[in-house]
Write a protein that holds these residues in place. Structure first.
Motif, PDB file in Angstrom:
ATOM      1  N   LEU A   1      28.628  30.871 -14.342  1.00  0.00           N
ATOM      2  CA  LEU A   1      29.210  31.677 -15.420  1.00  0.00           C
ATOM      3  C   LEU A   1      28.311  32.855 -15.770  1.00  0.00           C
ATOM      4  O   LEU A   1      28.786  33.976 -15.929  1.00  0.00           O
ATOM      5  CB  LEU A   1      29.449  30.816 -16.667  1.00  0.00           C
ATOM      6  N   PHE A   2      27.011  32.603 -15.908  1.00  0.00           N
ATOM      7  CA  PHE A   2      26.073  33.659 -16.282  1.00  0.00           C
ATOM      8  C   PHE A   2      26.095  34.792 -15.256  1.00  0.00           C
ATOM      9  O   PHE A   2      25.948  35.959 -15.601  1.00  0.00           O
ATOM     10  CB  PHE A   2      24.656  33.105 -16.429  1.00  0.00           C
ATOM     11  N   GLY A   3      26.304  34.438 -14.004  1.00  0.00           N
ATOM     12  CA  GLY A   3      26.356  35.454 -12.960  1.00  0.00           C
ATOM     13  C   GLY A   3      27.690  36.155 -12.836  1.00  0.00           C
ATOM     14  O   GLY A   3      27.751  37.269 -12.337  1.00  0.00           O
TER      15      GLY A   3
ATOM     16  N   GLY B   1      34.968  34.901 -31.561  1.00  0.00           N
ATOM     17  CA  GLY B   1      34.858  33.474 -31.837  1.00  0.00           C
ATOM     18  C   GLY B   1      35.729  32.638 -30.914  1.00  0.00           C
ATOM     19  O   GLY B   1      36.361  33.128 -29.988  1.00  0.00           O
ATOM     20  N   ALA B   2      35.758  31.340 -31.231  1.00  0.00           N
ATOM     21  CA  ALA B   2      36.512  30.387 -30.418  1.00  0.00           C
ATOM     22  C   ALA B   2      38.009  30.564 -30.660  1.00  0.00           C
ATOM     23  O   ALA B   2      38.400  31.006 -31.737  1.00  0.00           O
ATOM     24  CB  ALA B   2      36.065  28.975 -30.771  1.00  0.00           C
ATOM     25  N   PRO B   3      38.822  30.222 -29.690  1.00  0.00           N
ATOM     26  CA  PRO B   3      38.464  29.766 -28.347  1.00  0.00           C
ATOM     27  C   PRO B   3      37.903  30.921 -27.519  1.00  0.00           C
ATOM     28  O   PRO B   3      38.364  32.059 -27.634  1.00  0.00           O
ATOM     29  CB  PRO B   3      39.788  29.260 -27.768  1.00  0.00           C
ATOM     30  N   PHE B   4      36.919  30.624 -26.716  1.00  0.00           N
ATOM     31  CA  PHE B   4      36.200  31.648 -25.979  1.00  0.00           C
ATOM     32  C   PHE B   4      36.878  31.948 -24.643  1.00  0.00           C
ATOM     33  O   PHE B   4      37.063  31.068 -23.817  1.00  0.00           O
ATOM     34  CB  PHE B   4      34.753  31.212 -25.739  1.00  0.00           C
ATOM     35  N   LEU B   5      37.253  33.196 -24.473  1.00  0.00           N
ATOM     36  CA  LEU B   5      37.848  33.689 -23.244  1.00  0.00           C
ATOM     37  C   LEU B   5      37.026  34.904 -22.830  1.00  0.00           C
ATOM     38  O   LEU B   5      37.056  35.939 -23.496  1.00  0.00           O
ATOM     39  CB  LEU B   5      39.310  34.078 -23.482  1.00  0.00           C
ATOM     40  N   LEU B   6      36.261  34.767 -21.750  1.00  0.00           N
ATOM     41  CA  LEU B   6      35.338  35.820 -21.337  1.00  0.00           C
ATOM     42  C   LEU B   6      35.858  36.589 -20.142  1.00  0.00           C
ATOM     43  O   LEU B   6      36.480  36.030 -19.241  1.00  0.00           O
ATOM     44  CB  LEU B   6      33.975  35.220 -20.978  1.00  0.00           C
ATOM     45  N   GLU B   7      35.562  37.880 -20.145  1.00  0.00           N
ATOM     46  CA  GLU B   7      35.901  38.744 -19.028  1.00  0.00           C
ATOM     47  C   GLU B   7      34.887  38.538 -17.917  1.00  0.00           C
ATOM     48  O   GLU B   7      33.683  38.454 -18.159  1.00  0.00           O
ATOM     49  CB  GLU B   7      35.869  40.200 -19.492  1.00  0.00           C
ATOM     50  N   THR B   8      35.393  38.475 -16.687  1.00  0.00           N
ATOM     51  CA  THR B   8      34.490  38.357 -15.544  1.00  0.00           C
ATOM     52  C   THR B   8      34.162  39.749 -15.004  1.00  0.00           C
ATOM     53  O   THR B   8      34.818  40.728 -15.344  1.00  0.00           O
ATOM     54  CB  THR B   8      35.125  37.517 -14.414  1.00  0.00           C
ATOM     55  N   ARG B   9      33.160  39.809 -14.158  1.00  0.00           N
ATOM     56  CA  ARG B   9      32.761  41.082 -13.556  1.00  0.00           C
ATOM     57  C   ARG B   9      33.860  41.663 -12.681  1.00  0.00           C
ATOM     58  O   ARG B   9      33.889  42.857 -12.430  1.00  0.00           O
ATOM     59  CB  ARG B   9      31.503  40.900 -12.714  1.00  0.00           C
TER      60      ARG B   9
ATOM     61  N   VAL C   1      20.686  33.104  -9.870  1.00  0.00           N
ATOM     62  CA  VAL C   1      20.815  32.565  -8.533  1.00  0.00           C
ATOM     63  C   VAL C   1      21.914  33.286  -7.749  1.00  0.00           C
ATOM     64  O   VAL C   1      21.730  33.634  -6.601  1.00  0.00           O
ATOM     65  CB  VAL C   1      21.096  31.048  -8.588  1.00  0.00           C
ATOM     66  N   TYR C   2      23.075  33.514  -8.393  1.00  0.00           N
ATOM     67  CA  TYR C   2      24.203  34.138  -7.710  1.00  0.00           C
ATOM     68  C   TYR C   2      24.309  35.632  -7.971  1.00  0.00           C
ATOM     69  O   TYR C   2      25.255  36.270  -7.521  1.00  0.00           O
ATOM     70  CB  TYR C   2      25.515  33.481  -8.142  1.00  0.00           C
ATOM     71  N   GLY C   3      23.376  36.187  -8.705  1.00  0.00           N
ATOM     72  CA  GLY C   3      23.432  37.590  -9.066  1.00  0.00           C
ATOM     73  C   GLY C   3      24.064  37.765 -10.436  1.00  0.00           C
ATOM     74  O   GLY C   3      24.616  36.828 -11.013  1.00  0.00           O
ATOM     75  N   THR C   4      23.961  38.969 -10.967  1.00  0.00           N
ATOM     76  CA  THR C   4      24.532  39.308 -12.271  1.00  0.00           C
ATOM     77  C   THR C   4      25.109  40.716 -12.184  1.00  0.00           C
ATOM     78  O   THR C   4      25.039  41.364 -11.142  1.00  0.00           O
ATOM     79  CB  THR C   4      23.467  39.284 -13.390  1.00  0.00           C
ATOM     80  N   GLU C   5      25.611  41.176 -13.299  1.00  0.00           N
ATOM     81  CA  GLU C   5      26.118  42.545 -13.373  1.00  0.00           C
ATOM     82  C   GLU C   5      25.039  43.559 -12.992  1.00  0.00           C
ATOM     83  O   GLU C   5      25.282  44.506 -12.263  1.00  0.00           O
ATOM     84  CB  GLU C   5      26.532  42.819 -14.824  1.00  0.00           C
ATOM     85  N   ILE C   6      23.850  43.355 -13.503  1.00  0.00           N
ATOM     86  CA  ILE C   6      22.739  44.282 -13.280  1.00  0.00           C
ATOM     87  C   ILE C   6      22.099  44.063 -11.909  1.00  0.00           C
ATOM     88  O   ILE C   6      21.682  45.004 -11.254  1.00  0.00           O
ATOM     89  CB  ILE C   6      21.675  44.134 -14.388  1.00  0.00           C
ATOM     90  N   PHE C   7      22.004  42.810 -11.486  1.00  0.00           N
ATOM     91  CA  PHE C   7      21.414  42.459 -10.191  1.00  0.00           C
ATOM     92  C   PHE C   7      22.474  41.749  -9.356  1.00  0.00           C
ATOM     93  O   PHE C   7      22.507  40.518  -9.273  1.00  0.00           O
ATOM     94  CB  PHE C   7      20.190  41.554 -10.388  1.00  0.00           C
ATOM     95  N   PRO C   8      23.386  42.514  -8.735  1.00  0.00           N
ATOM     96  CA  PRO C   8      24.535  41.902  -8.059  1.00  0.00           C
ATOM     97  C   PRO C   8      24.198  41.056  -6.831  1.00  0.00           C
ATOM     98  O   PRO C   8      24.982  40.215  -6.438  1.00  0.00           O
ATOM     99  CB  PRO C   8      25.409  43.095  -7.680  1.00  0.00           C
ATOM    100  N   THR C   9      23.042  41.270  -6.248  1.00  0.00           N
ATOM    101  CA  THR C   9      22.666  40.488  -5.075  1.00  0.00           C
ATOM    102  C   THR C   9      21.912  39.247  -5.539  1.00  0.00           C
ATOM    103  O   THR C   9      20.838  39.337  -6.094  1.00  0.00           O
ATOM    104  CB  THR C   9      21.784  41.313  -4.127  1.00  0.00           C
ATOM    105  N   GLY C  10      22.493  38.102  -5.305  1.00  0.00           N
ATOM    106  CA  GLY C  10      21.863  36.857  -5.711  1.00  0.00           C
ATOM    107  C   GLY C  10      20.915  36.326  -4.658  1.00  0.00           C
ATOM    108  O   GLY C  10      20.893  36.787  -3.515  1.00  0.00           O
TER     109      GLY C  10
ATOM    110  N   ASN D   1      17.147  36.104 -21.657  1.00  0.00           N
ATOM    111  CA  ASN D   1      17.062  37.139 -20.636  1.00  0.00           C
ATOM    112  C   ASN D   1      16.629  38.470 -21.257  1.00  0.00           C
ATOM    113  O   ASN D   1      15.737  39.161 -20.743  1.00  0.00           O
ATOM    114  CB  ASN D   1      18.428  37.263 -19.949  1.00  0.00           C
ATOM    115  N   TRP D   2      17.244  38.845 -22.369  1.00  0.00           N
ATOM    116  CA  TRP D   2      16.907  40.105 -23.019  1.00  0.00           C
ATOM    117  C   TRP D   2      15.503  40.072 -23.605  1.00  0.00           C
ATOM    118  O   TRP D   2      14.728  41.018 -23.440  1.00  0.00           O
ATOM    119  CB  TRP D   2      17.940  40.467 -24.085  1.00  0.00           C
ATOM    120  N   LEU D   3      15.140  38.992 -24.276  1.00  0.00           N
ATOM    121  CA  LEU D   3      13.811  38.941 -24.888  1.00  0.00           C
ATOM    122  C   LEU D   3      12.708  38.956 -23.828  1.00  0.00           C
ATOM    123  O   LEU D   3      11.623  39.490 -24.073  1.00  0.00           O
ATOM    124  CB  LEU D   3      13.676  37.718 -25.796  1.00  0.00           C
TER     125      LEU D   3
END
Length: 129
Positions: free
Chosen positions: A34-36, A50-58, A1-10, A80-82
């Protein structure tokens, strides 16, 4: 909905997050956001760390997420990949095998089995929680 790394325009501008949240609920909208906004590499790296999970943003920042949010992001990443995988050249269809193999421990049964089948992974002896 908000875009992703590959499709930045949501499809929906980020300013409409409250509207989306009202339509699908807070938890689902948070997951969509988050997914976007997190990097795919960050999702894969978190499987190893592993936990605790700290993710890098775009944008280069970081965001802490719950164990359940990580599981949900892992499921979305696998789905998404499958979904895209059959359209890729045969030589690329097993990309990220190492990352997906590690991510399996965080997946519920159905997406884990789909991933195992696609990559011909040996099934895990312990089911994910």
């Amino acid at each position: 909905v908000y875009g992703t790394e590959i499709f930045p325009t949501g499809a929906v501008p980020i300013e409409l997050r409250p509207v989306v949240r009202g339509l699908i609920g807070e938890d689902a909208e948070t997951l969509v956001h988050l997914f976007g906004t997190v990097s795919r590499a960050g999702i894969f790296d978190a499987a190893f760390e592993g936990a605790p999970f700290l993710l890098e943003t775009r944008t280069g920042g970081q965001v802490g997420i719950t164990d359940q949010q990580y599981t949900d992001l892992a499921v979305l990443t696998v789905a998404n990949w499958l979904e895209q995988r059959p359209r890729f050249p045969e030589s690329s269809r097993n990309s990220r095998a190492r990352e997906f193999r590690t991510m399996r421990q965080f997946l519920p049964t159905t997406p884990r089995q789909a991933l195992d089948e696609a990559y011909r992974f040996t099934p895990l002896t312990q089911p994910a929680t």
